[in-house]
Design an enzyme around this catalytic site. Structure first.
Site, PDB file in Angstrom:
ATOM      1  CG  HIS A 267      -1.969  -1.057   1.215  1.00 13.91           C
ATOM      2  ND1 HIS A 267      -2.796  -1.296   0.143  1.00 13.91           N
ATOM      3  CD2 HIS A 267      -2.305  -1.967   2.170  1.00 13.91           C
ATOM      4  CE1 HIS A 267      -3.596  -2.315   0.428  1.00 13.91           C
ATOM      5  NE2 HIS A 267      -3.314  -2.734   1.646  1.00 13.91           N
TER       6      HIS A 267
ATOM      7  CG  ASP B 118      -2.923  -8.327   0.805  1.00 13.69           C
ATOM      8  OD1 ASP B 118      -2.068  -8.567   1.669  1.00 13.69           O
ATOM      9  OD2 ASP B 118      -3.992  -7.728   1.049  1.00 13.69           O
TER      10      ASP B 118
ATOM     11  CG  HIS C 269      -6.715  -5.225   1.884  1.00 12.99           C
ATOM     12  ND1 HIS C 269      -6.146  -5.990   2.883  1.00 12.99           N
ATOM     13  CD2 HIS C 269      -7.922  -4.820   2.344  1.00 12.99           C
ATOM     14  CE1 HIS C 269      -6.978  -6.044   3.915  1.00 12.99           C
ATOM     15  NE2 HIS C 269      -8.054  -5.344   3.616  1.00 12.99           N
TER      16      HIS C 269
ATOM     17  CG  ASP D 186      -4.775 -10.046   3.579  1.00 10.81           C
ATOM     18  OD1 ASP D 186      -4.447 -10.592   2.512  1.00 10.81           O
ATOM     19  OD2 ASP D 186      -4.546  -8.847   3.824  1.00 10.81           O
TER      20      ASP D 186
END
Length: 340
Positions: free
Chosen positions: A158, A193, A195, A282
């Site tokens: 990120h 991931d 996200h 995740d």
């Protein structure tokens, strides 16, 4: 499989996290290290301490202005009368082209996208050595090793070139990809991931020399919200070198593997000579963020599908938060890759 981790990565111990207006314990806990290391060792990883390759490989991705901020902001913050123990922004510019203030508070707002990346006394040290772990693993591939794992914590995908966010400060996957590019490889980054890897996308968005592909929970109602939509394909020279495959919330193993095949087809079409996997765990059905529904067995299938590309592969740890199966999920994906 060779693996890299530095003990200084324990130094980052964030406390602050906010979700839906509630202040909660930060999910990116140091305990993740212990569970991930156990999982990697169960898959046959032998950990080594990375050498210090210096700041230059990191500065190849991140601006010197941002790196100065990360190294100095906590000490400056502590000189503010009544300041909290962690650097947490409370104001942000409307655009990256807005003025750059001298104030520590203003610079925190400029360089931190959200409240999920608090900076404490040990943050820079831990982030620096997480990046060095990824660099050392990339150098292994350059030396002829077929696969390596970097236990990079804090994670990185990120983080933009000059912006922290979502638990991330230095973009370890992007740093590794750039390292491999400069060594003569043609790298692709595959982000699995839950996200979207918005920082990685942002870093390479106008470039054609690195392919970025991300499978993630649809951001229309999921972090990072503003990035990760299917129409984001790159810009300028990078048009067509960015691929987003957003998935409905709750997507399970079979549907995920179907989309993963689309991702690996793009990696093949790009002519990649090396693969960097931004390895988030995740997407697990029992992960606290509850975005997708991949099982432990599903992670083995993901690892096997990645192995079918036949490329030298670097796994860089991204997300995957505290749950009973965290270590088992890492074992599963690495074992699935190796067995294939």
């Amino acid at each position: 499989m060779r693996a890299f981790f530095h003990e200084r990565q324990w130094a980052h111990d964030p406390k602050h996290f906010m979700a839906n207006g509630a202040v909660l314990p930060n999910p990116e806990q140091p305990e993740r290290i212990a569970r991930l290391r156990t999982g990697a060792e169960a898959a046959g990883c032998a950990f080594e301490t990375p050498a210090d390759a210096g700041i230059a490989p990191i500065a190849a991705i991140h601006s010197s202005e941002y790196l100065t901020f990360l190294q100095t902001i906590h000490g400056r913050w502590q000189r503010i009368d009544g300041a909290g123990e962690e650097v947490i922004p409370n104001i942000h510019p409307a655009n990256r082209s807005d003025g750059y203030p001298k104030s520590a508070v203003g610079q925190a707002g400029y360089h931190q996208a959200d409240t999920a990346c608090p900076i404490s006394a040990g943050t820079w040290e831990a982030a620096y050595w997480a990046a060095q772990s990824a660099i050392a693993a990339a150098d292994c591939l350059q030396a002829g090793v077929r696969a390596a794992y970097a236990l990079a914590r804090p994670p990185g995908h990120h983080a933009f070139a000059d912006l922290a966010g979502g638990f991330c400060f230095l973009n370890n996957s992007a740093i590794a990809a750039e390292r491999l590019l400069r060594a003569g490889h043609r790298p692709a980054v595959l982000d699995i991931d839950v996200h979207h890897g918005n920082g990685t996308q942002g870093i390479f968005y106008a470039r054609r020399d690195v392919l970025t592909v991300s499978l993630h929970a649809d951001p229309v109602r999921f972090y990072p919200f503003f990035w990760g939509h299917a129409q984001e394909r790159g810009t300028g020279a990078g048009l067509g070198a960015n691929v987003n495959l957003p998935l409905p919330r709750g997507t399970g193993d079979d549907a995920y593997l179907s989309e993963l095949s689309r991702a690996t087809e793009r990696v093949q079409a790009f002519g990649a000579s090396v693969l960097v996997v931004a390895l988030g765990l995740d997407a697990f059905v029992g992960d606290p963020f509850k975005g997708l529904a991949i099982t432990t067995e599903g992670f083995a299938r993901i690892g096997a599908a990645i192995a079918e590309l036949g490329l030298p592969t670097l796994f860089v740890q991204e997300g995957g938060y505290l749950c009973d199966a965290l270590g088992d999920n890492l074992t599963s994906v690495l074992t699935g890759f190796q067995d294939a």
